[in-house]
Every structure is written in C-alpha cells, then in structure tokens.
Design a protein around this motif. Structure first.
Motif, mmCIF file in Angstrom:
data_model
loop_
_atom_site.group_PDB
_atom_site.id
_atom_site.type_symbol
_atom_site.label_atom_id
_atom_site.label_comp_id
_atom_site.label_asym_id
_atom_site.label_seq_id
_atom_site.Cartn_x
_atom_site.Cartn_y
_atom_site.Cartn_z
ATOM 1 N N ALA A 61 -11.174 16.002 -3.749
ATOM 2 C CA ALA A 61 -11.592 15.008 -2.763
ATOM 3 C C ALA A 61 -10.653 14.990 -1.565
ATOM 4 C CB ALA A 61 -11.645 13.627 -3.418
ATOM 5 N N THR A 62 -9.347 15.060 -1.826
ATOM 6 C CA THR A 62 -8.378 15.085 -0.734
ATOM 7 C C THR A 62 -8.563 16.335 0.115
ATOM 8 O OG1 THR A 62 -6.788 13.822 -2.055
ATOM 9 C CG2 THR A 62 -5.918 15.055 -0.183
ATOM 10 N N TYR A 63 -8.749 17.457 -0.538
ATOM 11 C CA TYR A 63 -8.990 18.703 0.198
ATOM 12 C C TYR A 63 -10.213 18.554 1.109
ATOM 13 C CZ TYR A 63 -10.173 23.504 1.307
ATOM 14 O OH TYR A 63 -10.483 24.645 1.997
ATOM 15 N N ALA A 64 -11.286 18.006 0.593
ATOM 16 C CA ALA A 64 -12.516 17.887 1.372
ATOM 17 C C ALA A 64 -12.313 17.007 2.599
ATOM 18 C CB ALA A 64 -13.634 17.328 0.499
ATOM 19 N N ALA A 65 -11.631 15.878 2.442
ATOM 20 C CA ALA A 65 -11.405 14.971 3.563
ATOM 21 C C ALA A 65 -10.519 15.611 4.622
ATOM 22 C CB ALA A 65 -10.783 13.673 3.063
ATOM 23 N N VAL A 66 -9.433 16.249 4.197
ATOM 24 C CA VAL A 66 -8.518 16.868 5.149
ATOM 25 C C VAL A 66 -9.186 18.063 5.829
ATOM 26 C CG1 VAL A 66 -6.305 18.039 5.397
ATOM 27 C CG2 VAL A 66 -6.497 16.061 3.877
ATOM 28 N N GLU A 187 -6.689 8.612 5.902
ATOM 29 C CA GLU A 187 -6.553 7.457 5.019
ATOM 30 C C GLU A 187 -7.847 7.269 4.221
ATOM 31 O OE1 GLU A 187 -3.942 4.634 4.580
ATOM 32 O OE2 GLU A 187 -3.093 6.638 4.754
ATOM 33 N N PRO A 188 -7.794 6.529 3.121
ATOM 34 C CA PRO A 188 -9.036 6.229 2.402
ATOM 35 C C PRO A 188 -10.056 5.560 3.322
ATOM 36 C CG PRO A 188 -7.130 5.581 1.099
ATOM 37 C CD PRO A 188 -6.614 5.943 2.458
ATOM 38 N N GLY A 189 -11.321 5.839 3.102
ATOM 39 C CA GLY A 189 -12.387 5.308 3.963
ATOM 40 C C GLY A 189 -12.792 3.907 3.598
ATOM 41 N N THR A 190 -11.815 3.022 3.558
ATOM 42 C CA THR A 190 -12.022 1.607 3.247
ATOM 43 C C THR A 190 -11.701 0.782 4.488
ATOM 44 O OG1 THR A 190 -9.726 1.328 2.537
ATOM 45 C CG2 THR A 190 -11.336 2.003 0.842
ATOM 46 N N PRO A 191 -12.118 -0.486 4.540
ATOM 47 C CA PRO A 191 -11.716 -1.309 5.684
ATOM 48 C C PRO A 191 -10.207 -1.361 5.869
ATOM 49 C CG PRO A 191 -13.507 -2.375 4.496
ATOM 50 C CD PRO A 191 -13.100 -1.183 3.670
ATOM 51 N N ALA A 192 -9.456 -1.440 4.776
ATOM 52 C CA ALA A 192 -7.993 -1.478 4.885
ATOM 53 C C ALA A 192 -7.447 -0.149 5.390
ATOM 54 C CB ALA A 192 -7.371 -1.832 3.532
ATOM 55 N N GLY A 193 -8.005 0.967 4.895
ATOM 56 C CA GLY A 193 -7.574 2.274 5.369
ATOM 57 C C GLY A 193 -7.864 2.458 6.847
ATOM 58 N N TRP A 194 -9.016 1.981 7.294
ATOM 59 C CA TRP A 194 -9.376 2.050 8.712
ATOM 60 C C TRP A 194 -8.405 1.234 9.557
ATOM 61 C CZ3 TRP A 194 -12.327 -2.093 11.350
ATOM 62 C CH2 TRP A 194 -12.690 -1.750 12.658
ATOM 63 N N TRP A 251 -21.470 16.054 -8.331
ATOM 64 C CA TRP A 251 -20.826 15.878 -7.043
ATOM 65 C C TRP A 251 -20.406 14.422 -6.869
ATOM 66 C CZ3 TRP A 251 -23.481 12.082 -4.634
ATOM 67 C CH2 TRP A 251 -24.829 11.944 -4.914
ATOM 68 N N GLU A 252 -19.542 14.179 -5.883
ATOM 69 C CA GLU A 252 -19.197 12.822 -5.483
ATOM 70 C C GLU A 252 -18.942 12.819 -3.981
ATOM 71 O OE1 GLU A 252 -15.712 11.867 -7.725
ATOM 72 O OE2 GLU A 252 -14.341 12.826 -6.324
ATOM 73 N N ASP A 253 -19.060 11.661 -3.367
ATOM 74 C CA ASP A 253 -18.823 11.533 -1.931
ATOM 75 C C ASP A 253 -17.449 10.920 -1.705
ATOM 76 O OD1 ASP A 253 -21.242 12.613 -1.095
ATOM 77 O OD2 ASP A 253 -22.278 10.695 -1.230
ATOM 78 N N GLU A 254 -16.577 11.667 -1.061
ATOM 79 C CA GLU A 254 -15.262 11.153 -0.697
ATOM 80 C C GLU A 254 -15.339 10.526 0.686
ATOM 81 O OE1 GLU A 254 -11.014 10.465 -0.664
ATOM 82 O OE2 GLU A 254 -12.613 10.573 -2.156
ATOM 83 N N LYS A 255 -15.030 9.242 0.784
ATOM 84 C CA LYS A 255 -15.058 8.529 2.054
ATOM 85 C C LYS A 255 -13.638 8.414 2.598
ATOM 86 C CE LYS A 255 -19.293 6.026 0.976
ATOM 87 N NZ LYS A 255 -19.958 4.707 0.812
ATOM 88 N N PHE A 256 -13.493 8.665 3.883
ATOM 89 C CA PHE A 256 -12.161 8.716 4.488
ATOM 90 C C PHE A 256 -12.231 8.291 5.950
ATOM 91 C CE2 PHE A 256 -14.261 12.707 5.214
ATOM 92 C CZ PHE A 256 -13.879 13.115 6.476
ATOM 93 N N SER A 257 -11.101 7.835 6.463
ATOM 94 C CA SER A 257 -10.907 7.595 7.893
ATOM 95 C C SER A 257 -9.795 8.520 8.367
ATOM 96 C CB SER A 257 -10.521 6.140 8.157
ATOM 97 O OG SER A 257 -11.573 5.255 7.834
#
Length: 320
Positions: A61-66, A187-194, A251-257
């Motif tokens: 998941a980290t690889y995909a976001a980066v 960062e994680p795709g959460t309101p706090a991460g944003w 599969w899974e969806d990785e959400k990120f900011s």
C-alpha cells in the motif's frame, strides 16, 4: 497496482518462513494502528514479527501511494531526473523502490530510519536491487540532525503522523534545507492526514517552494471539512496478504494525501481530478481543483467533443 517483480520476489522470500497465525495477529495490530493513527509511545514496528507484518500488508500500500505521487511529479515535470535522493523514516526502503521504478537514473540514496529491524529487512530486500546505491543511517528524525548534502529528491512518507505536532514544522524546515530540487510528503488519506499535509504545504510555500502536485495552484486549499483532498490507488493483494488480513477480495484501495514542492515551478496545469469520476451514458462529472484556486463539479457531455473524450479517460488524481 502490482509491486515490481524484483521487489515482489524479495518480499516473498522474506515472508517464506513466517507463521501465518503470528503474522495475522501482528498484521491486525499494525493495520489498527495505521487506521487509528495512534501515537501512544509504542513503535508501530518493534520486532521481526512486526516487520514481517509490515512487509505483508503495509509495504504494497505504501509503495502504491508513493509511486502514484512520483508519477504525478513525472507527468508535471518530464525533465526531472533525480540522481540523488534522501528518504526520511525509510522503513524497509519502500519509497526508494518506487523512485527507482519511476526514475531509473537514480544513482545514490541515503535512507534514514530509527528502527534497526527495518534497516535489516531493507538491506535484505535491497540485495535484489541493481540500482541505486543505498546508504543507511540509524537516526531519530525528530531529534537528530540529518548529516547529508542537499539531494535532488527528498521523501517523507507516512512519517508526520508518527511525530508529535511540535516536531513536524522543525522536520519540514530541515528537509527543505536538504532539498536541492523536490520534496515529496505523503500522509494517510484521512482528514487528519490532509491537515498535516496542508500545514507542511503552507510552510513550504512560505519558504519559497513551488507546488508541483497535486495542487494546480499555490493558493489556500478551497476544500473545507468534512470534505478533504485525498486520492486512492488500488493495490493487488498477494495470497499471503489476503490470509494475513483474513480477506477474500484480491485487492484493496489505499487512500493517501500528498504534496510535492520544488525549488522551481513546473509548467502551469489547468486542473486536477480530486474524486472518483461519476460516469453515465454520454456524460461524465468530474470534481476538479482548478488553477484559479477554486474547486467543484463540472459536467462534460458528448456535445463537448474533445473535452468530453479527455474527461472520459480521466481518473481520480489525473490532471485535466
């Protein structure tokens, strides 16, 4: 998104002796900590078992976001070809694999990581990598100085969420001094991460940086809570990944900011798609962040000709 073949083989080799029941328990705790963004003084990864769980369920998941963040930079600046990089809070070197896949010219990387268990697994994985040359430093990025000359590419992925709020601006300032060209924060795709990403974005703009991606402008973000800016990348789960998470879906969806800030501006872009497109027969609605600092939905229909075709081919995170 699939991991590169060499990385997939290296991860499978590291996991080959893992006991599934222990791995599943460690993976469940690790996923819970990431989901809750918990800072309770306990390291997310403290043991070999924790590190193996990370390799199974978090590394893909980290690889995909980066990798998606790097792809946006490469699209915005096709001339950018970093030769050197600095990866802070490197874990097992996930971001370096993504950078090497995006920019094969990358030759030398310094990885800074506080947890020896991650460095050990990172060196094991890197044995499969032909390029770039990798040097590891064991250091607490919140406390210690970073001994490095400025590097073309500096990455900070899923690290700010692990730091105390008062430590984040100091780290961003230090990393900007070490950035010869482009700094990327994920960062994680959460309101706090944003919110953490937005604070870093403001700080870097105030320091003279130019936003490369995802924002098509340097104005204040037009979104307001409960809305927030984030993206998603679909990640293929291996068989062991599914077993460790007791999951049936492959599969899974990785959400990120994320934000990428450079020393010099990129060519201007018109807009970016900041939500999943809503498509119907003969029309598509895109939520766009625009270069004038506004954001909102825009409807495209067949009557719009070439614009409709471009909109129909777009995806969440694409420039338009």
């Amino acid at each position: 998104m699939e991991l590169p073949l060499l990385l997939r083989r290296a991860v499978d080799g590291a996991l080959s002796g893992a006991t599934l029941s222990d791995l599943a328990a460690a993976a469940a705790d690790l996923s819970r900590r990431y989901r809750e963004e918990r800072r309770d003084g306990k390291a997310h990864v403290a043991s070999d078992q924790d590190a193996l769980a990370y390799l199974a369920v978090r590394l893909p998941a980290t690889y995909a976001a980066v990798r998606a963040s790097f792809a946006a930079i490469a699209e915005a600046r096709p001339d950018f070809a970093p030769k050197s990089a600095l990866d802070i809070g490197a874990g097992p070197g996930t971001a370096v694999w993504a950078a090497a896949e995006c920019w094969p010219e990358l030759a030398d990387v310094l990885l800074v990581e506080a947890r020896p268990v991650f460095r050990a697994f990172g060196e094991q994985l890197a044995a499969e990598m032909r390029q770039p040359h990798m040097t590891w430093h064991t250091s607490d990025v919140a406390m210690d100085e970073i001994d490095s000359e400025p590097r073309d590419l500096v990455t900070l992925a899923y690290v700010l969420n692990e730091l105390a709020p008062e430590d984040r601006p100091r780290l961003v300032e230090r990393l900007w001094r070490l950035t010869a060209d482009t700094l990327v924060i994920v960062e994680p795709g959460t309101p706090a991460g944003w919110q953490r990403m937005l604070a870093a974005r403001r700080q870097l703009i105030d320091s003279g940086g130019h936003v490369i991606a995802p924002c098509p402008h340097a104005k204040e973000c037009p979104l307001q809570l409960p809305d927030w800016c984030h993206f998603a990348r679909r990640v293929a789960r291996s068989r062991l990944h599914r077993q460790a998470k007791a999951a049936d879906v492959p599969w899974e969806d990785e959400k990120f900011s994320y934000v990428a800030v450079a020393r010099k501006p990129a060519p201007a872009s018109g807009a970016r798609v900041i939500a999943r497109p809503r498509k119907a027969s003969g029309r598509v609605t895109l939520k766009l962040c625009r270069s004038d600092g506004s954001a909102g939905d825009q409807l495209f229909s067949r009557r719009d000709g070439a614009q409709f075709k471009r909109a129909s081919r777009s995806d969440w995170g694409s420039p338009l």
